[in-house]
Design an enzyme around this catalytic site. Sequence first.
Site, PDB file in Angstrom:
ATOM      1  N   THR A 192      37.676  54.850  35.138  1.00  0.00           N
ATOM      2  CA  THR A 192      38.714  54.469  34.170  1.00  0.00           C
ATOM      3  C   THR A 192      38.526  53.029  33.680  1.00  0.00           C
ATOM      4  O   THR A 192      39.389  52.184  33.891  1.00  0.00           O
ATOM      5  CB  THR A 192      40.122  54.605  34.797  1.00  0.00           C
ATOM      6  OG1 THR A 192      40.151  53.795  35.991  1.00  0.00           O
ATOM      7  CG2 THR A 192      40.471  56.031  35.141  1.00  0.00           C
ATOM      8  N   HIS A 293      44.703  41.316  49.728  1.00  0.00           N
ATOM      9  CA  HIS A 293      44.583  42.769  49.893  1.00  0.00           C
ATOM     10  C   HIS A 293      45.000  43.199  51.297  1.00  0.00           C
ATOM     11  O   HIS A 293      45.006  42.390  52.226  1.00  0.00           O
ATOM     12  CB  HIS A 293      43.192  43.280  49.528  1.00  0.00           C
ATOM     13  CG  HIS A 293      42.055  42.921  50.432  1.00  0.00           C
ATOM     14  ND1 HIS A 293      41.543  43.785  51.368  1.00  0.00           N
ATOM     15  CD2 HIS A 293      41.287  41.816  50.523  1.00  0.00           C
ATOM     16  CE1 HIS A 293      40.505  43.222  51.982  1.00  0.00           C
ATOM     17  NE2 HIS A 293      40.334  42.017  51.491  1.00  0.00           N
ATOM     18  N   GLU A 340      40.645  46.919  47.845  1.00  0.00           N
ATOM     19  CA  GLU A 340      39.837  45.755  47.478  1.00  0.00           C
ATOM     20  C   GLU A 340      38.409  45.929  47.963  1.00  0.00           C
ATOM     21  O   GLU A 340      37.446  45.635  47.251  1.00  0.00           O
ATOM     22  CB  GLU A 340      40.450  44.481  48.087  1.00  0.00           C
ATOM     23  CG  GLU A 340      39.785  43.178  47.609  1.00  0.00           C
ATOM     24  CD  GLU A 340      38.608  42.703  48.460  1.00  0.00           C
ATOM     25  OE1 GLU A 340      37.973  41.709  48.083  1.00  0.00           O
ATOM     26  OE2 GLU A 340      38.297  43.319  49.499  1.00  0.00           O
ATOM     27  N   GLU A 349      43.006  47.994  38.758  1.00  0.00           N
ATOM     28  CA  GLU A 349      43.745  49.058  38.073  1.00  0.00           C
ATOM     29  C   GLU A 349      45.148  48.590  37.699  1.00  0.00           C
ATOM     30  O   GLU A 349      45.649  48.892  36.619  1.00  0.00           O
ATOM     31  CB  GLU A 349      43.786  50.328  38.941  1.00  0.00           C
ATOM     32  CG  GLU A 349      42.419  50.937  39.183  1.00  0.00           C
ATOM     33  CD  GLU A 349      41.557  51.003  37.929  1.00  0.00           C
ATOM     34  OE1 GLU A 349      42.056  51.445  36.869  1.00  0.00           O
ATOM     35  OE2 GLU A 349      40.381  50.587  37.986  1.00  0.00           O
ATOM     36  N   GLY A 457      41.946  29.265  51.028  1.00  0.00           N
ATOM     37  CA  GLY A 457      41.909  29.671  52.423  1.00  0.00           C
ATOM     38  C   GLY A 457      41.327  28.558  53.271  1.00  0.00           C
ATOM     39  O   GLY A 457      40.990  27.481  52.763  1.00  0.00           O
ATOM     40  N   TYR A 467      32.073  40.599  60.442  1.00  0.00           N
ATOM     41  CA  TYR A 467      32.405  40.946  59.059  1.00  0.00           C
ATOM     42  C   TYR A 467      32.129  42.427  58.748  1.00  0.00           C
ATOM     43  O   TYR A 467      31.014  42.903  58.910  1.00  0.00           O
ATOM     44  CB  TYR A 467      31.600  40.024  58.134  1.00  0.00           C
ATOM     45  CG  TYR A 467      31.804  40.194  56.653  1.00  0.00           C
ATOM     46  CD1 TYR A 467      33.061  40.060  56.077  1.00  0.00           C
ATOM     47  CD2 TYR A 467      30.730  40.460  55.818  1.00  0.00           C
ATOM     48  CE1 TYR A 467      33.240  40.198  54.711  1.00  0.00           C
ATOM     49  CE2 TYR A 467      30.890  40.589  54.445  1.00  0.00           C
ATOM     50  CZ  TYR A 467      32.146  40.468  53.901  1.00  0.00           C
ATOM     51  OH  TYR A 467      32.305  40.602  52.545  1.00  0.00           O
ATOM     52  N   HIS A 468      33.164  43.143  58.327  1.00  0.00           N
ATOM     53  CA  HIS A 468      33.070  44.542  57.892  1.00  0.00           C
ATOM     54  C   HIS A 468      32.502  45.471  58.972  1.00  0.00           C
ATOM     55  O   HIS A 468      31.836  46.455  58.655  1.00  0.00           O
ATOM     56  CB  HIS A 468      32.235  44.656  56.601  1.00  0.00           C
ATOM     57  CG  HIS A 468      32.937  44.071  55.409  1.00  0.00           C
ATOM     58  ND1 HIS A 468      32.407  44.120  54.132  1.00  0.00           N
ATOM     59  CD2 HIS A 468      34.118  43.425  55.289  1.00  0.00           C
ATOM     60  CE1 HIS A 468      33.236  43.513  53.288  1.00  0.00           C
ATOM     61  NE2 HIS A 468      34.284  43.085  53.968  1.00  0.00           N
ATOM     62  N   SER A 574      24.962  21.148  18.924  1.00  0.00           N
ATOM     63  CA  SER A 574      25.861  20.192  18.258  1.00  0.00           C
ATOM     64  C   SER A 574      27.307  20.701  18.151  1.00  0.00           C
ATOM     65  O   SER A 574      28.247  19.946  18.396  1.00  0.00           O
ATOM     66  CB  SER A 574      25.302  19.785  16.891  1.00  0.00           C
ATOM     67  OG  SER A 574      25.145  20.934  16.106  1.00  0.00           O
ATOM     68  N   HIS A 632      35.885  35.986  30.210  1.00  0.00           N
ATOM     69  CA  HIS A 632      36.086  34.532  30.274  1.00  0.00           C
ATOM     70  C   HIS A 632      34.783  33.822  29.921  1.00  0.00           C
ATOM     71  O   HIS A 632      33.725  34.176  30.448  1.00  0.00           O
ATOM     72  CB  HIS A 632      36.535  34.136  31.684  1.00  0.00           C
ATOM     73  CG  HIS A 632      37.355  32.889  31.735  1.00  0.00           C
ATOM     74  ND1 HIS A 632      36.853  31.655  31.380  1.00  0.00           N
ATOM     75  CD2 HIS A 632      38.652  32.665  32.073  1.00  0.00           C
ATOM     76  CE1 HIS A 632      37.813  30.736  31.528  1.00  0.00           C
ATOM     77  NE2 HIS A 632      38.919  31.335  31.946  1.00  0.00           N
ATOM     78  N   TYR A 643      28.587  37.579  43.992  1.00  0.00           N
ATOM     79  CA  TYR A 643      29.753  36.743  44.249  1.00  0.00           C
ATOM     80  C   TYR A 643      29.575  35.355  43.643  1.00  0.00           C
ATOM     81  O   TYR A 643      30.510  34.730  43.198  1.00  0.00           O
ATOM     82  CB  TYR A 643      29.972  36.559  45.759  1.00  0.00           C
ATOM     83  CG  TYR A 643      30.490  37.775  46.488  1.00  0.00           C
ATOM     84  CD1 TYR A 643      30.983  38.871  45.803  1.00  0.00           C
ATOM     85  CD2 TYR A 643      30.506  37.793  47.869  1.00  0.00           C
ATOM     86  CE1 TYR A 643      31.455  39.964  46.501  1.00  0.00           C
ATOM     87  CE2 TYR A 643      30.991  38.894  48.573  1.00  0.00           C
ATOM     88  CZ  TYR A 643      31.457  39.977  47.882  1.00  0.00           C
ATOM     89  OH  TYR A 643      31.935  41.049  48.575  1.00  0.00           O
TER      90      TYR A 643
HETATM   91 ZN    ZN Z   1      38.658  40.885  52.026  1.00  0.00          ZN
END
Ligand code: ZN
Lengths: 691, 53
Positions: A192, A293, A340, A349, A457, A467-468, A574, A632, A643
Amino acid sequence: MKHLTARPHHLGSPMGKEYAEWMRDQFRSWGYETEIETYKVLFPTPKVRVLEMVAPTKYKAKLVEPALKEDATSGQVKEQLPTYHGFSADGDVTGELVFVGYGVPSDYDELDKLGIDVKGKIVIAKYGGSWRGIKPKMAQEKGAIGCIIYSDPEDDGYFQGDVYPKGPFRPGLGAQRGSVLDLPVRPGDPLTPNIGATEEAKRIERAQADNLISIPVIPIGYEDALPLLRALGGPVAPEYMRGALPITYHVGPGPVKVHLNLQFDWKLVDCHNVIAKMKGSELPDEWVMRGNHHDAWVNGAADPVSGMVALMEEARAIAELTKTGWKPKRTIVFAGWDGEEPGLLGSTEWAEDHAQELQQKLVAYINSDGNGRGFLYAEGSHTLQQMVSDVARDVKDPQTGVSVLERRKSAMAANATSAKAKKEIINSPSMTIGALGSGSDYSPFIQHLGIPALNIGFGGEDNGGEYHSIYDSYDLFKRFKDPTFEYGIALAKTAGRITLRLANSNVLPFDFKGFYQTVNGYVNEVTSLVDNMRESTEVENQMIREDRYKQASDPKTTFIQPTAKDPVPHLNFSNLLNAEANLEKSASTYAELIKLNPNPNTNMDRLNKLLYTAEQKLTIAEGLPRRPWFQHSIYAPGYYTGYGVKTLPGVREAIEQRNWKEAQEQIEILASNLMKYSKQIDEASAILKMR
Amino acid sequence: MKHILLLVFILSISTYTFAQKTIQGFAGESAKAELALEDKFDSYLKASNLVSG
Ligand SMILES: [Zn+2]
């Protein structure tokens, strides 16, 4: 944290829903108007995972992280997602193996020199050096048929320190799950694009999605990687590519042949965002938003619960303040995002679904994610830099008693390489903030909608290898991350003060001078980038013409001469330089006027709206080249870094890719955006002159 | 009682420092009120809620 990490709670899991409902009930009990906004998003989980070496010997990868008796939640096998990469393609492939270092563009340049091609091969890359999704994307571009990403002990394993449970670092079979959705092209639900993934939303076919890769990819631990890497032949890997395993690293190809079979269920799941509002007493249609998240890959103590519990405590304390009779001027909105981890699905979304309203009402979005122990970090819109610095001055570092501003400055000065840099950092009364790339839920706000955003943070003294993995647990957090939760409180104080100042201020605390100075630095970088490239291209081409590289190489090894590159033309900066000069003038005028008249009392609504919607003037309606979702013109994640941020992305990446025509076009677009931006600041100044 | 006296003392010190601080977006009395509000906010925060949550 005990509650929210008690069970695995990934996107689409029963516990994910239960935790979302629990958070909703908490926010409601504190008096927030709270709803769960649910979207239907694509979320594949594995049906088949096979990785085996079929030649020259046989080895079947275990692909399992063992439970530990020292870690109470590590044995919740039934509810844990297996080790895999979210949005890997289905594939059943067999091929020769090639080790590609980090698997980023420069590694392939090195392999070219060795005469090694990965077409039709399976590559193995180590974690680090870039966001993980770049590795399969590069492998796919180079014609590989599969990709393995392993955690080398040098990255976050025994080379860094003792492994879990003795220390916090990654044990041999610990594997880093994670998304390989092409985030630098577009985060969010693949089916989507640009619209909210509501039940009735019109979906595209999976084959049409622009952010899905087409080869299978899997993460493994170093215990599973070692047999493969040990058996690899071919040239010895260049020194910089090697890791900390007890082997001589070879690049291959062969004689190792591997079989990789990955199949996924490609189902739609419910994605539950918790949205809690406290209505503003004077300006209810101006919103300040604070988010983190709540979904995790497994139990997720550090990522994301450490940030989520700080956010909830901020919300509770703000609700307490209202009992004293105080009310925020502007509406405060707290968000707990789902999905996330697989690719900023919940926040994207929601932001796409509410785009118009957000561009009208949202003053700023303040994000956090996992929080650790150590130094304050802050990235975001540079118009908010001074305000963040003021807040950092007012929050005490829990370990040293100095302000978090001074502690951060000290760390930066200690790490600075020149005396001049050290002096500058120490003597400055404020701090600078970094620019936003990607990797957490701020992306849709700043990079798609042009809404000022921050990501903050604490960290630097809480390194580990959880991590993960299933080891990102309460037990590990309590021992090695932020044992007393004092940095969780420091985060709540910092983010809370930022939220309160934005919600209460008479004139919103945007500082355009800081923004100008930052952009000026970026423009200097890209102009000197062109000059440096011109000089190095001239020298390189001469080296090639005169066979210098060939003469310098060992005749007994393979060496492929690099090819000469087109000379670098002079670009016309310029219009950009003029736009910059204009911005400087507009920013200074506004700064002087607001200093003289800090409490104006006419046309306040108009003034504030001009201030917070100014950032939208920096967006490009048609988006960045090849990735229209990213709008942007100052901040974007790098197309080939993930990242990592690319500032002035349209201009900088065109130059890096030696696309001179596009570079000139992007310079003009950027110049025109900065002119529009300055004009809006001038309109704000005009109101201040009216008093 | 001792605790209350101490609290008054701390508050008066912090009020004194307010006068010298500038914060973006606030001026004069409103800056003072904002900083006082933020100190109150800080005092409500409890690490034990982060542990249990
Ligand atoms: Zn995270």
